[in-house]
Write an enzyme that holds these catalytic residues in place. Structure first.
Site, PDB file in Angstrom:
ATOM      1  N   ASP A 101     -40.772   6.255  36.465  1.00  0.00           N
ATOM      2  CA  ASP A 101     -42.146   6.875  36.533  1.00  0.00           C
ATOM      3  C   ASP A 101     -42.647   6.701  35.089  1.00  0.00           C
ATOM      4  O   ASP A 101     -42.175   7.116  34.156  1.00  0.00           O
ATOM      5  CB  ASP A 101     -42.005   8.131  36.927  1.00  0.00           C
ATOM      6  CG  ASP A 101     -43.478   8.809  37.287  1.00  0.00           C
ATOM      7  OD1 ASP A 101     -44.187   8.069  37.358  1.00  0.00           O
ATOM      8  OD2 ASP A 101     -43.785  10.169  37.009  1.00  0.00           O
ATOM      9  N   ASP A 103     -46.142   7.416  33.148  1.00  0.00           N
ATOM     10  CA  ASP A 103     -47.337   8.201  32.951  1.00  0.00           C
ATOM     11  C   ASP A 103     -48.123   7.661  31.635  1.00  0.00           C
ATOM     12  O   ASP A 103     -47.625   7.764  30.587  1.00  0.00           O
ATOM     13  CB  ASP A 103     -47.118   9.713  32.907  1.00  0.00           C
ATOM     14  CG  ASP A 103     -46.338  10.256  34.055  1.00  0.00           C
ATOM     15  OD1 ASP A 103     -46.833   9.706  35.138  1.00  0.00           O
ATOM     16  OD2 ASP A 103     -45.352  10.974  34.074  1.00  0.00           O
ATOM     17  N   ASP A 282     -40.364   8.719  32.513  1.00  0.00           N
ATOM     18  CA  ASP A 282     -39.899  10.113  32.733  1.00  0.00           C
ATOM     19  C   ASP A 282     -38.303  10.307  33.080  1.00  0.00           C
ATOM     20  O   ASP A 282     -37.805   9.899  34.076  1.00  0.00           O
ATOM     21  CB  ASP A 282     -40.730  10.779  34.055  1.00  0.00           C
ATOM     22  CG  ASP A 282     -40.620  12.080  34.120  1.00  0.00           C
ATOM     23  OD1 ASP A 282     -39.515  12.795  33.643  1.00  0.00           O
ATOM     24  OD2 ASP A 282     -41.638  12.679  34.770  1.00  0.00           O
TER      25      ASP A 282
END
Length: 380
Positions: A101, A103, A282
């Site tokens: 992930d 971000d 992440d």
């Protein structure tokens, strides 16, 4: 749509109505082994998640989406013998994909452009500078893709990239039960995370290699090359990504082919690439062997945008705009702003300055975005 005295519930019913219309005509993208996965959802009008769902057919998934019109819809990275069992231990864990992930709001390029908002219906929320932040996140997704393919050896056909529907990207390596990585626990996955982030990498490893110039008898630096192993190869591939974005074909050729020409421009690209050697992902997402991840082509209820698959090359020109909304063909919607934004923000390419009490009529994708964020409600 039924009218309600409660503007918040009326807004959520409206968003649920639009979501149902989307799922009536659309199909989400499921992995071939979806019957071994746990599914979960949250509705627009409820706070708790409905978990431990399993499906034997794609039609069963479609019926549920039309019935529930969920705000969020997930499936597990893990495969189970009994995915519908309520008790996690009773599910019988078999294996799990590798998930990553990225971000945008965690990246240094984006940190200075985040607009924090208090007092919204959903509590504290924030907005990012879309063009700047998502371009930075897209580059990280490309660098991660190259690491997975050229350093860790995963087949390109097994790697999927999706815009998360909010402010980042998901990257998944789909694995089979018999794959060693699929059986790996959190410790092994944490080692992969550390490798991707280049944690513990010594600075001298990134220094240019040299070769002895026979005629003059002195060492000369060798430009990084995409065929090299290790950190120097990663630097070269990052340079290639940066140069392709800029249309700097000479730089692309310099790192793809045998070359001893170390131009000043190439050195500048190399300096930039060194700063990008570790990909900010992440960790908790990647080490979790039972992670719930968003289903491609489902709606992300934080924004009303789609979880949209993209190819690695499409990331070069990726922009967040109204085409990512399933509501682009809906008529404009009048909203009422419930909390002021401290500065102007760009939402799906539209620059807006919003104050509490404002009641603008906006394109449906933008109106839905603001209502999903909790800074506006449907106007009376």
């Amino acid at each position: 749509m039924p009218r309600s005295q409660d503007p918040v519930m009326r807004t959520r019913r409206f968003l649920e109505h639009l979501t149902r219309k989307y799922y009536e005509r659309a199909r989400v993208k499921l992995p071939g082994d979806f019957s071994l996965r746990e599914f979960a959802l949250q509705t627009w009008t409820g706070k708790s998640y409905l978990r431990h769902l399993s499906f034997a057919s794609t039609e069963a998934v479609h019926r549920l989406l039309v019935e529930k019109a969920p705000r969020h819809f997930y499936y597990s990275s893990a495969r189970y013998d009994q995915p519908g069992a309520d008790d996690m231990d009773a599910k019988g864990w078999r294996s799990a994909d590798l998930t990553f992930d990225i971000d945008a709001d965690h990246l240094p390029e984006c940190s200075g452009s985040i607009v924090e908002v208090d007092g919204g219906i959903e509590g504290k929320t924030s907005f990012i500078e879309e063009a700047l932040c998502m371009r930075a996140a897209a580059l990280r997704a490309q660098i991660l893709y190259d690491i997975l393919v050229y350093e860790l050896g995963f087949d390109k056909s097994r790697i999927a990239i999706e815009f998360s529907g909010h402010r980042g990207f998901h990257v998944t390596v789909y694995l089979d039960d018999f794959d060693d990585y699929a059986k790996a626990g959190s410790d092994v996955r944490r080692e992969i995370v550390n490798y991707v982030k280049a944690l513990g990498l010594r600075a001298d490893v990134l220094e240019p290699w040299t070769m002895l110039q026979v005629r003059r008898g002195k060492p000369i630096p060798i430009p990084p090359n995409v065929q090299l192993a290790g950190a120097r190869g990663r630097v070269a591939r990052i340079i290639r990504r940066l140069a392709l974005r800029d249309g700097a074909i000479d730089i692309v050729k310099a790192v793809e082919g045998p070359s001893t020409t170390y131009s000043e421009e190439l050195r500048e690209y190399e300096d930039k690439a060194r700063q990008l050697i570790g990909v900010e992902i992440d960790e908790q997402v990647s080490v979790d062997v039972k992670r719930l991840i968003r289903v491609p082509y489902s709606i992300n209820g934080k924004t009303g945008l789609l979880v949209k698959p993209v190819t690695v090359d499409e990331l070069d020109e990726f922009v967040v705009d109204e085409t990512l909304s399933p509501f682009a063909r809906e008529p404009p919607v009048r909203i009422r702003v419930v909390t002021s934004l401290p500065s102007s923000v760009t939402i799906l390419g539209n620059r807006l300055k919003l104050r509490e009490g404002d009641s603008p009529r906006l394109p449906a994708p933008v109106a839905v975005y603001l209502m999903a964020k909790g800074v506006a409600v449907l106007a009376q």
